[in-house]
Design a protein around this motif. Structure first.
Motif, PDB file in Angstrom:
ATOM      1  N   PRO A  11       0.782  -1.236   0.000  1.00  0.00           N
ATOM      2  CA  PRO A  11       0.000   0.000   0.000  1.00  0.00           C
ATOM      3  C   PRO A  11       0.813   1.284   0.000  1.00  0.00           C
ATOM      4  O   PRO A  11       0.279   2.350  -0.303  1.00  0.00           O
ATOM      5  CB  PRO A  11      -0.824  -0.107   1.283  1.00  0.00           C
ATOM      6  N   ILE A  81       0.427  -0.596  -7.084  1.00  0.00           N
ATOM      7  CA  ILE A  81       0.241  -0.336  -5.659  1.00  0.00           C
ATOM      8  C   ILE A  81      -0.654  -1.439  -5.072  1.00  0.00           C
ATOM      9  O   ILE A  81      -1.562  -1.926  -5.759  1.00  0.00           O
ATOM     10  CB  ILE A  81      -0.363   1.085  -5.428  1.00  0.00           C
ATOM     11  N   GLY A  82      -0.384  -1.839  -3.854  1.00  0.00           N
ATOM     12  CA  GLY A  82      -1.189  -2.893  -3.229  1.00  0.00           C
ATOM     13  C   GLY A  82      -0.947  -4.222  -3.905  1.00  0.00           C
ATOM     14  O   GLY A  82       0.197  -4.614  -4.165  1.00  0.00           O
ATOM     15  N   ASP A  83      -2.040  -4.909  -4.225  1.00  0.00           N
ATOM     16  CA  ASP A  83      -1.955  -6.185  -4.931  1.00  0.00           C
ATOM     17  C   ASP A  83      -2.391  -5.987  -6.383  1.00  0.00           C
ATOM     18  O   ASP A  83      -3.411  -5.334  -6.632  1.00  0.00           O
ATOM     19  CB  ASP A  83      -2.868  -7.219  -4.256  1.00  0.00           C
ATOM     20  N   LEU A  86      -6.059  -6.751  -7.633  1.00  0.00           N
ATOM     21  CA  LEU A  86      -7.215  -6.004  -7.139  1.00  0.00           C
ATOM     22  C   LEU A  86      -7.256  -4.622  -7.778  1.00  0.00           C
ATOM     23  O   LEU A  86      -6.411  -3.763  -7.477  1.00  0.00           O
ATOM     24  CB  LEU A  86      -7.167  -5.873  -5.606  1.00  0.00           C
ATOM     25  N   SER A 157     -12.756   3.934  -3.521  1.00  0.00           N
ATOM     26  CA  SER A 157     -13.341   5.096  -4.180  1.00  0.00           C
ATOM     27  C   SER A 157     -12.483   5.454  -5.386  1.00  0.00           C
ATOM     28  O   SER A 157     -11.299   5.136  -5.436  1.00  0.00           O
ATOM     29  CB  SER A 157     -13.376   6.261  -3.205  1.00  0.00           C
ATOM     30  N   LEU A 187      -2.766   4.933   3.441  1.00  0.00           N
ATOM     31  CA  LEU A 187      -2.178   3.901   4.296  1.00  0.00           C
ATOM     32  C   LEU A 187      -0.727   3.634   3.905  1.00  0.00           C
ATOM     33  O   LEU A 187      -0.418   3.464   2.724  1.00  0.00           O
ATOM     34  CB  LEU A 187      -2.994   2.607   4.189  1.00  0.00           C
ATOM     35  N   LEU A 189       1.638   5.647   3.890  1.00  0.00           N
ATOM     36  CA  LEU A 189       2.291   6.826   3.297  1.00  0.00           C
ATOM     37  C   LEU A 189       2.225   7.992   4.285  1.00  0.00           C
ATOM     38  O   LEU A 189       1.488   7.939   5.272  1.00  0.00           O
ATOM     39  CB  LEU A 189       1.568   7.224   2.001  1.00  0.00           C
ATOM     40  N   TRP A 209      -8.385  11.385  -2.324  1.00  0.00           N
ATOM     41  CA  TRP A 209      -8.801  10.330  -3.267  1.00  0.00           C
ATOM     42  C   TRP A 209      -8.191   8.974  -2.906  1.00  0.00           C
ATOM     43  O   TRP A 209      -8.759   7.930  -3.219  1.00  0.00           O
ATOM     44  CB  TRP A 209      -8.431  10.702  -4.715  1.00  0.00           C
ATOM     45  N   LEU A 210      -7.037   8.984  -2.208  1.00  0.00           N
ATOM     46  CA  LEU A 210      -6.385   7.713  -1.876  1.00  0.00           C
ATOM     47  C   LEU A 210      -6.937   7.210  -0.534  1.00  0.00           C
ATOM     48  O   LEU A 210      -6.257   7.196   0.489  1.00  0.00           O
ATOM     49  CB  LEU A 210      -4.867   7.893  -1.826  1.00  0.00           C
ATOM     50  N   ILE A 212      -9.927   4.443   1.447  1.00  0.00           N
ATOM     51  CA  ILE A 212     -10.860   3.311   1.402  1.00  0.00           C
ATOM     52  C   ILE A 212     -11.958   3.592   2.407  1.00  0.00           C
ATOM     53  O   ILE A 212     -11.675   4.007   3.535  1.00  0.00           O
ATOM     54  CB  ILE A 212     -10.154   2.016   1.834  1.00  0.00           C
TER      55      ILE A 212
HETATM   56  C1  LIG Z   1      -6.532   1.575  -8.590  1.00  0.00           C
HETATM   57  S1  LIG Z   1      -7.024   1.004  -7.009  1.00  0.00           S
HETATM   58  C2  LIG Z   1      -5.645  -0.006  -6.610  1.00  0.00           C
HETATM   59  C3  LIG Z   1      -5.885  -0.955  -5.452  1.00  0.00           C
HETATM   60  C4  LIG Z   1      -4.627  -1.714  -5.107  1.00  0.00           C
HETATM   61  N1  LIG Z   1      -4.300  -2.658  -6.156  1.00  0.00           N
HETATM   62  C5  LIG Z   1      -4.677  -2.439  -3.775  1.00  0.00           C
HETATM   63  O1  LIG Z   1      -4.594  -3.683  -3.742  1.00  0.00           O
HETATM   64  O2  LIG Z   1      -4.743  -1.752  -2.750  1.00  0.00           O
HETATM   65  C6  LIG Z   1      -6.715   2.465  -6.077  1.00  0.00           C
HETATM   66  C7  LIG Z   1      -7.634   2.573  -4.886  1.00  0.00           C
HETATM   67  O3  LIG Z   1      -7.173   1.674  -3.882  1.00  0.00           O
HETATM   68  C8  LIG Z   1      -7.246   2.291  -2.608  1.00  0.00           C
HETATM   69  N2  LIG Z   1      -5.865   2.466  -2.116  1.00  0.00           N
HETATM   70  C9  LIG Z   1      -4.745   2.036  -2.713  1.00  0.00           C
HETATM   71  N3  LIG Z   1      -3.670   2.313  -1.962  1.00  0.00           N
HETATM   72  C10 LIG Z   1      -4.125   2.934  -0.859  1.00  0.00           C
HETATM   73  C11 LIG Z   1      -3.499   3.467   0.296  1.00  0.00           C
HETATM   74  N4  LIG Z   1      -2.179   3.422   0.454  1.00  0.00           N
HETATM   75  N5  LIG Z   1      -4.282   4.030   1.240  1.00  0.00           N
HETATM   76  C12 LIG Z   1      -5.620   4.084   1.095  1.00  0.00           C
HETATM   77  N6  LIG Z   1      -6.269   3.604   0.017  1.00  0.00           N
HETATM   78  C13 LIG Z   1      -5.534   3.031  -0.948  1.00  0.00           C
HETATM   79  C14 LIG Z   1      -7.973   3.626  -2.805  1.00  0.00           C
HETATM   80  O4  LIG Z   1      -9.362   3.381  -2.690  1.00  0.00           O
HETATM   81  C15 LIG Z   1      -7.609   3.952  -4.239  1.00  0.00           C
HETATM   82  O5  LIG Z   1      -8.546   4.851  -4.787  1.00  0.00           O
END
Ligand SMILES: C[S@@+](CC[C@H](N)C(=O)[O-])C[C@H]1O[C@@H](n2cnc3c(N)ncnc32)[C@H](O)[C@@H]1O
Length: 228
Positions: A11, A81-83, A86, A157, A187, A189, A209-210, A212
């Protein structure tokens, strides 16, 4: 033949990047990603050829990186970012890298980190993303039905629907303003926050925007250990 690695970087913070992700990055000559995807692994990118994606060009940049990898025979890593499985545009990416051998390296999703902070069972939750494929209205109705049938909902979102827009929608279809909710922002960051609140409160503020949004199902009893 060059190989494609689609690598989840967690994340945001460097200590949530897995050793397997670091290994794939260290071996690749070509790196593709949005600026946010690069953030947790900046220290590993020296000397790599970078292809930076943005909202205007993400498909053409991915195809340009694929061409470069085909021409040079160097492995390419697409960072997410993340997985990467998803809400990360995996389907389009696999089309852009047609013909490559592909390995997906999982990462810790922002949803897992949010679930850990809320101490909820993911098996009692559903994830709805307003980022990628699918009909927005259908997703809104799906989210509503999940909450009514006893599932908590994590909302990613996006441009289609903001955090506050989601809360306003749910209030509009009859959910009580006291319905419990939580907002997790940036999260891992700088500026990370987790706010345990209500749907009514969420609807009144503009959120980063970043973020959940977690909406707790009014139908489901929340364990006394769960933060809400
Ligand atoms: C394009 S999606 C990518 C999700 C990502 N693949 C994951 O597994 O977390 C981007 C969305 O994931 C969420 N997101 C991703 N990273 C985040 C973080 N560090 N903190 C909070 N929300 C996050 C937010 O809802 C953001 O708008």
């Amino acid at each position: 033949m060059a190989k494609l690695f689609v690598v989840g970087v967690g994340p945001g913070s460097e200590d949530l990047v897995t050793p397997r992700a670091k290994k794939a990055i260290s071996r690749a000559g070509i790196i593709v990603g949005w600026n946010l995807d690069l953030e947790p692994v900046r220290s590993l990118l020296d000397g790599k050829k970078l292809f930076i994606q943005s909202v205007e060009n993400y498909r053409s940049v991915a195809r340009a990186a694929a061409e470069e990898a085909r021409g040079s025979g160097r492995d390419v890593v697409v960072l997410r970012i993340g997985d990467p499985c998803l809400s990360s545009g995996l389907k389009g990416l696999l089309e852009d890298f047609e013909g490559f051998e592909v390995e997906v390296v999982p990462g810790i999703s922002s949803v897992q980190l949010a679930a850990a902070l809320a101490k909820v069972e993911l098996g009692e939750c559903v994830v709805v993303s307003f980022h990628d494929y699918g009909d927005t209205q259908e997703k809104k109705e799906f989210m509503t039905n999940c909450l009514k049938s006893g599932k908590h909902v994590f909302v990613l979102s996006g441009a289609e629907l903001t955090v506050e827009g989601t809360a306003a929608y749910l209030l509009g279809v009859g959910f009580d303003p006291t319905t419990r909710a939580a907002v997790f922002t940036r999260l891992g960051l700088e500026g990370e926050s987790a706010e345990f609140t209500t749907l009514g409160e969420v609807a009144t503020k503009v959120h980063n925007w970043l973020s959940i949004l977690l909406v707790y199902s009014p139908k489901k009893a929340v364990s006394r250990f769960t933060r809400a």
